[in-house]
Design a protein around this motif. Structure first.
Motif, PDB file in Angstrom:
ATOM      1  N   TYR A 141      -1.274  -2.819  -7.542  1.00 42.51           N
ATOM      2  CA  TYR A 141      -1.460  -1.765  -8.535  1.00 42.51           C
ATOM      3  C   TYR A 141      -0.642  -2.105  -9.776  1.00 42.51           C
ATOM      4  CZ  TYR A 141      -2.826   0.634  -4.235  1.00 42.51           C
ATOM      5  OH  TYR A 141      -3.409   0.964  -3.037  1.00 42.51           O
ATOM      6  N   PHE A 142      -1.204  -1.822 -10.944  1.00 43.94           N
ATOM      7  CA  PHE A 142      -0.540  -2.140 -12.200  1.00 43.94           C
ATOM      8  C   PHE A 142      -0.483  -0.914 -13.104  1.00 43.94           C
ATOM      9  CE2 PHE A 142      -2.201  -6.068 -10.509  1.00 43.94           C
ATOM     10  CZ  PHE A 142      -1.149  -6.950 -10.697  1.00 43.94           C
ATOM     11  N   GLY A 143       0.535  -0.868 -13.970  1.00 38.03           N
ATOM     12  CA  GLY A 143       0.657   0.173 -14.990  1.00 38.03           C
ATOM     13  C   GLY A 143       0.689   1.579 -14.423  1.00 38.03           C
ATOM     14  N   VAL A 144      -0.084   2.468 -15.042  1.00 39.23           N
ATOM     15  CA  VAL A 144      -0.091   3.872 -14.633  1.00 39.23           C
ATOM     16  C   VAL A 144      -0.624   4.050 -13.212  1.00 39.23           C
ATOM     17  CG1 VAL A 144      -0.238   4.777 -16.991  1.00 39.23           C
ATOM     18  CG2 VAL A 144      -2.332   4.305 -15.737  1.00 39.23           C
ATOM     19  N   ILE A 145      -1.412   3.103 -12.740  1.00 37.76           N
ATOM     20  CA  ILE A 145      -1.922   3.185 -11.366  1.00 37.76           C
ATOM     21  C   ILE A 145      -0.777   2.981 -10.385  1.00 37.76           C
ATOM     22  CG2 ILE A 145      -3.518   2.189  -9.691  1.00 37.76           C
ATOM     23  CD1 ILE A 145      -5.247   1.353 -12.161  1.00 37.76           C
ATOM     24  N   ALA A 146       0.088   2.018 -10.658  1.00 37.46           N
ATOM     25  CA  ALA A 146       1.265   1.794  -9.808  1.00 37.46           C
ATOM     26  C   ALA A 146       2.171   3.024  -9.827  1.00 37.46           C
ATOM     27  CB  ALA A 146       2.034   0.561 -10.271  1.00 37.46           C
ATOM     28  N   GLU A 147       2.294   3.662 -10.986  1.00 37.10           N
ATOM     29  CA  GLU A 147       3.095   4.884 -11.087  1.00 37.10           C
ATOM     30  C   GLU A 147       2.496   5.996 -10.232  1.00 37.10           C
ATOM     31  OE1 GLU A 147       3.641   5.892 -15.226  1.00 37.10           O
ATOM     32  OE2 GLU A 147       4.368   3.869 -15.678  1.00 37.10           O
ATOM     33  N   SER A 148       1.184   6.168 -10.281  1.00 35.15           N
ATOM     34  CA  SER A 148       0.512   7.200  -9.468  1.00 35.15           C
ATOM     35  C   SER A 148       0.666   6.920  -7.980  1.00 35.15           C
ATOM     36  CB  SER A 148      -0.979   7.273  -9.806  1.00 35.15           C
ATOM     37  OG  SER A 148      -1.185   7.755 -11.104  1.00 35.15           O
ATOM     38  N   ALA A 149       0.562   5.639  -7.610  1.00 35.97           N
ATOM     39  CA  ALA A 149       0.650   5.259  -6.197  1.00 35.97           C
ATOM     40  C   ALA A 149       2.096   5.252  -5.699  1.00 35.97           C
ATOM     41  CB  ALA A 149       0.024   3.880  -5.987  1.00 35.97           C
ATOM     42  N   GLY A 150       3.040   5.131  -6.618  1.00 33.08           N
ATOM     43  CA  GLY A 150       4.440   5.057  -6.226  1.00 33.08           C
ATOM     44  C   GLY A 150       4.811   3.702  -5.640  1.00 33.08           C
ATOM     45  N   LYS A 151       3.976   2.704  -5.896  1.00 29.60           N
ATOM     46  CA  LYS A 151       4.217   1.340  -5.393  1.00 29.60           C
ATOM     47  C   LYS A 151       3.363   0.378  -6.194  1.00 29.60           C
ATOM     48  CE  LYS A 151       2.406   2.940  -1.529  1.00 29.60           C
ATOM     49  NZ  LYS A 151       2.167   3.060  -0.112  1.00 29.60           N
ATOM     50  N   SER A 152       3.737  -0.882  -6.141  1.00 32.56           N
ATOM     51  CA  SER A 152       2.958  -1.880  -6.868  1.00 32.56           C
ATOM     52  C   SER A 152       2.072  -2.715  -5.936  1.00 32.56           C
ATOM     53  CB  SER A 152       3.874  -2.802  -7.674  1.00 32.56           C
ATOM     54  OG  SER A 152       4.759  -3.486  -6.806  1.00 32.56           O
ATOM     55  N   GLU A 153       2.317  -2.600  -4.621  1.00 29.82           N
ATOM     56  CA  GLU A 153       1.552  -3.418  -3.680  1.00 29.82           C
ATOM     57  C   GLU A 153       1.584  -2.787  -2.295  1.00 29.82           C
ATOM     58  OE1 GLU A 153       2.187  -7.813  -1.789  1.00 29.82           O
ATOM     59  OE2 GLU A 153       2.327  -7.654  -3.966  1.00 29.82           O
ATOM     60  N   GLU A 154       0.491  -2.971  -1.554  1.00 27.92           N
ATOM     61  CA  GLU A 154       0.452  -2.579  -0.146  1.00 27.92           C
ATOM     62  C   GLU A 154      -0.612  -3.403   0.566  1.00 27.92           C
ATOM     63  OE1 GLU A 154      -0.960   1.460   0.819  1.00 27.92           O
ATOM     64  OE2 GLU A 154      -1.906   1.530  -1.150  1.00 27.92           O
ATOM     65  N   VAL A 155      -0.444  -3.533   1.864  1.00 29.19           N
ATOM     66  CA  VAL A 155      -1.432  -4.226   2.700  1.00 29.19           C
ATOM     67  C   VAL A 155      -2.120  -3.167   3.547  1.00 29.19           C
ATOM     68  CG1 VAL A 155      -1.777  -5.924   4.532  1.00 29.19           C
ATOM     69  CG2 VAL A 155      -0.077  -6.343   2.746  1.00 29.19           C
ATOM     70  N   LEU A 156      -3.453  -3.166   3.510  1.00 31.72           N
ATOM     71  CA  LEU A 156      -4.226  -2.194   4.283  1.00 31.72           C
ATOM     72  C   LEU A 156      -5.104  -2.896   5.305  1.00 31.72           C
ATOM     73  CD1 LEU A 156      -5.585   0.376   1.647  1.00 31.72           C
ATOM     74  CD2 LEU A 156      -3.603   0.596   3.130  1.00 31.72           C
ATOM     75  N   GLU A 157      -5.296  -2.232   6.410  1.00 35.77           N
ATOM     76  CA  GLU A 157      -6.258  -2.660   7.428  1.00 35.77           C
ATOM     77  C   GLU A 157      -7.539  -1.891   7.133  1.00 35.77           C
ATOM     78  OE1 GLU A 157      -7.614  -4.836  10.524  1.00 35.77           O
ATOM     79  OE2 GLU A 157      -5.471  -4.855  10.104  1.00 35.77           O
ATOM     80  N   LEU A 158      -8.595  -2.598   6.768  1.00 36.95           N
ATOM     81  CA  LEU A 158      -9.859  -1.969   6.389  1.00 36.95           C
ATOM     82  C   LEU A 158     -10.949  -2.317   7.380  1.00 36.95           C
ATOM     83  CD1 LEU A 158      -9.867  -2.827   2.573  1.00 36.95           C
ATOM     84  CD2 LEU A 158      -9.086  -0.719   3.652  1.00 36.95           C
ATOM     85  N   GLN A 159     -11.950  -1.440   7.451  1.00 35.13           N
ATOM     86  CA  GLN A 159     -13.096  -1.737   8.302  1.00 35.13           C
ATOM     87  C   GLN A 159     -13.955  -2.813   7.643  1.00 35.13           C
ATOM     88  OE1 GLN A 159     -14.847   2.172   8.382  1.00 35.13           O
ATOM     89  NE2 GLN A 159     -16.297   1.674   6.785  1.00 35.13           N
ATOM     90  N   GLN A 160     -14.523  -3.672   8.461  1.00 32.74           N
ATOM     91  CA  GLN A 160     -15.403  -4.731   7.979  1.00 32.74           C
ATOM     92  C   GLN A 160     -16.578  -4.100   7.243  1.00 32.74           C
ATOM     93  OE1 GLN A 160     -14.134  -7.665   8.729  1.00 32.74           O
ATOM     94  NE2 GLN A 160     -15.672  -8.959   7.802  1.00 32.74           N
ATOM     95  N   GLY A 161     -16.987  -4.695   6.129  1.00 31.26           N
ATOM     96  CA  GLY A 161     -18.155  -4.213   5.409  1.00 31.26           C
ATOM     97  C   GLY A 161     -17.858  -3.139   4.370  1.00 31.26           C
ATOM     98  N   LEU A 162     -16.600  -2.755   4.203  1.00 30.93           N
ATOM     99  CA  LEU A 162     -16.253  -1.767   3.185  1.00 30.93           C
ATOM    100  C   LEU A 162     -16.483  -2.390   1.814  1.00 30.93           C
ATOM    101  CD1 LEU A 162     -14.933   1.104   2.835  1.00 30.93           C
ATOM    102  CD2 LEU A 162     -12.807  -0.116   2.408  1.00 30.93           C
ATOM    103  N   SER A 163     -17.193  -1.679   0.950  1.00 31.47           N
ATOM    104  CA  SER A 163     -17.482  -2.216  -0.371  1.00 31.47           C
ATOM    105  C   SER A 163     -16.295  -2.023  -1.309  1.00 31.47           C
ATOM    106  CB  SER A 163     -18.718  -1.535  -0.967  1.00 31.47           C
ATOM    107  OG  SER A 163     -18.408  -0.210  -1.352  1.00 31.47           O
ATOM    108  N   VAL A 164     -16.262  -2.818  -2.356  1.00 33.71           N
ATOM    109  CA  VAL A 164     -15.217  -2.696  -3.372  1.00 33.71           C
ATOM    110  C   VAL A 164     -15.270  -1.299  -3.982  1.00 33.71           C
ATOM    111  CG1 VAL A 164     -14.435  -3.567  -5.603  1.00 33.71           C
ATOM    112  CG2 VAL A 164     -15.205  -5.159  -3.849  1.00 33.71           C
ATOM    113  N   ARG A 165     -16.458  -0.804  -4.226  1.00 32.28           N
ATOM    114  CA  ARG A 165     -16.635   0.539  -4.802  1.00 32.28           C
ATOM    115  C   ARG A 165     -16.063   1.613  -3.884  1.00 32.28           C
ATOM    116  NH1 ARG A 165     -21.585   1.496  -8.198  1.00 32.28           N
ATOM    117  NH2 ARG A 165     -21.394  -0.670  -7.820  1.00 32.28           N
TER     118      ARG A 165
END
Length: 78
Positions: free
Chosen positions: A7-31
């Motif tokens: 996350y960068f800029g105001v998005i990192a501020e909203s998230a309260g972090k600049s990076e995270e690792v997530l476990e996602l389900q296969q086939g999840l779209s970028v959208r």
């Protein structure tokens, strides 16, 4: 599958972090991932948030194990 979100800029501020690792389900779209994270962190001006997967601004790419997904705030050009 695990992906790294950055996350960068105001998005990192909203998230309260600049990076995270997530476990996602296969086939999840970028959208879908974008919508999920925007809701989770209540990111304002969601329409102007750009997503880059492995430093490429292609929105239609299929996410894979180990991908890096960057959430980029709106920026002005000149």
């Amino acid at each position: 599958m695990k992906v790294t979100l950055k996350y960068f800029g105001v998005i990192a501020e909203s998230a309260g972090k600049s990076e995270e690792v997530l476990e996602l389900q296969q086939g999840l779209s970028v959208r879908d991932l974008k919508n999920q994270q925007i809701k989770k962190y209540q990111i304002q001006d969601a329409e102007s948030v750009q997503i880059a997967v492995n430093q490429n601004l292609d929105k239609e790419v299929e996410l894979k194990e180990g991908d890096e997904v960057a959430f980029l705030p709106p920026f002005a050009g000149g």
